[in-house]
Design a protein around this motif. Structure first.
Motif, PDB file in Angstrom:
ATOM      1  N   MET A   1       1.109  -1.090  -0.094  1.00 30.91           N
ATOM      2  CA  MET A   1      -0.133  -0.024  -0.033  1.00 30.91           C
ATOM      3  C   MET A   1       0.785   1.103  -0.030  1.00 30.91           C
TER       4      MET A   1
ATOM      5  N   THR B   1      -3.246   3.916  -1.866  1.00 32.89           N
ATOM      6  CA  THR B   1      -3.358   3.105  -3.072  1.00 32.89           C
ATOM      7  C   THR B   1      -2.774   2.037  -3.009  1.00 32.89           C
ATOM      8  N   SER B   2      -3.187   1.054  -3.877  1.00 36.54           N
ATOM      9  CA  SER B   2      -2.612  -0.418  -3.692  1.00 36.54           C
ATOM     10  C   SER B   2      -1.378  -0.188  -4.919  1.00 36.54           C
TER      11      SER B   2
ATOM     12  N   LYS C   1      -0.209  -3.107  -5.908  1.00 34.25           N
ATOM     13  CA  LYS C   1      -0.249  -4.149  -6.817  1.00 34.25           C
ATOM     14  C   LYS C   1      -1.262  -4.211  -7.501  1.00 34.25           C
ATOM     15  N   ASN C   2      -2.423  -3.119  -7.238  1.00 33.14           N
ATOM     16  CA  ASN C   2      -3.441  -3.003  -8.351  1.00 33.14           C
ATOM     17  C   ASN C   2      -3.878  -1.476  -8.463  1.00 33.14           C
ATOM     18  N   GLU C   3      -3.322  -0.833  -9.357  1.00 35.68           N
ATOM     19  CA  GLU C   3      -3.439   0.644  -9.626  1.00 35.68           C
ATOM     20  C   GLU C   3      -4.916   1.122  -9.753  1.00 35.68           C
TER      21      GLU C   3
ATOM     22  N   PHE D   1      -7.365   0.530  -7.549  1.00 32.97           N
ATOM     23  CA  PHE D   1      -8.070   0.536  -6.311  1.00 32.97           C
ATOM     24  C   PHE D   1      -7.415   1.941  -5.549  1.00 32.97           C
ATOM     25  N   ASN D   2      -8.262   2.349  -4.988  1.00 33.97           N
ATOM     26  CA  ASN D   2      -7.893   3.607  -3.924  1.00 33.97           C
ATOM     27  C   ASN D   2      -8.834   3.987  -3.018  1.00 33.97           C
TER      28      ASN D   2
ATOM     29  N   TYR E   1     -12.771   2.043  -7.159  1.00 29.65           N
ATOM     30  CA  TYR E   1     -12.077   1.050  -8.106  1.00 29.65           C
ATOM     31  C   TYR E   1     -12.122   1.778  -9.570  1.00 29.65           C
TER      32      TYR E   1
END
Length: 83
Positions: A1, A39-40, A42-44, A46-47, A79
């Motif tokens: 994160m 913000t993740s 690993k996965n842009e 998601f916030n 998302y």
């Protein structure tokens, strides 16, 4: 994160209720807020974030509606579904 701090200040609009007339009016206010955005890595897509703020209005508006001088909290989760 990944965590990003947020600091905000500026002009805003708030609802102020007048108990004698039972009318709610939109008034200008000086709004401030602090918080964080998460913000993740690993996965842009998601916030999420959280803000704590306070609105400053005139004394007359505070006297009419004491709620407008209380702290407020804002939460969000987002998302992105694509580009």
């Amino acid at each position: 994160m990944e965590i990003t701090p947020i600091i905000s200040a500026g002009l805003g609009l708030v609802s102020v209720a007048n108990p004698t007339t039972n009318i709610t009016e939109t008034k200008s206010a000086f709004s401030t807020a602090v918080g964080i955005k998460v913000t993740s890595v690993k996965n842009e897509n998601f916030n999420a974030g959280i803000l704590v703020g306070k609105d400053f209005v005139s004394k007359a508006d505070r006297d009419n509606d004491p709620v407008v001088s209380k702290l407020w909290l804002s939460l969000y989760v987002g998302y992105s579904l694509g580009e």
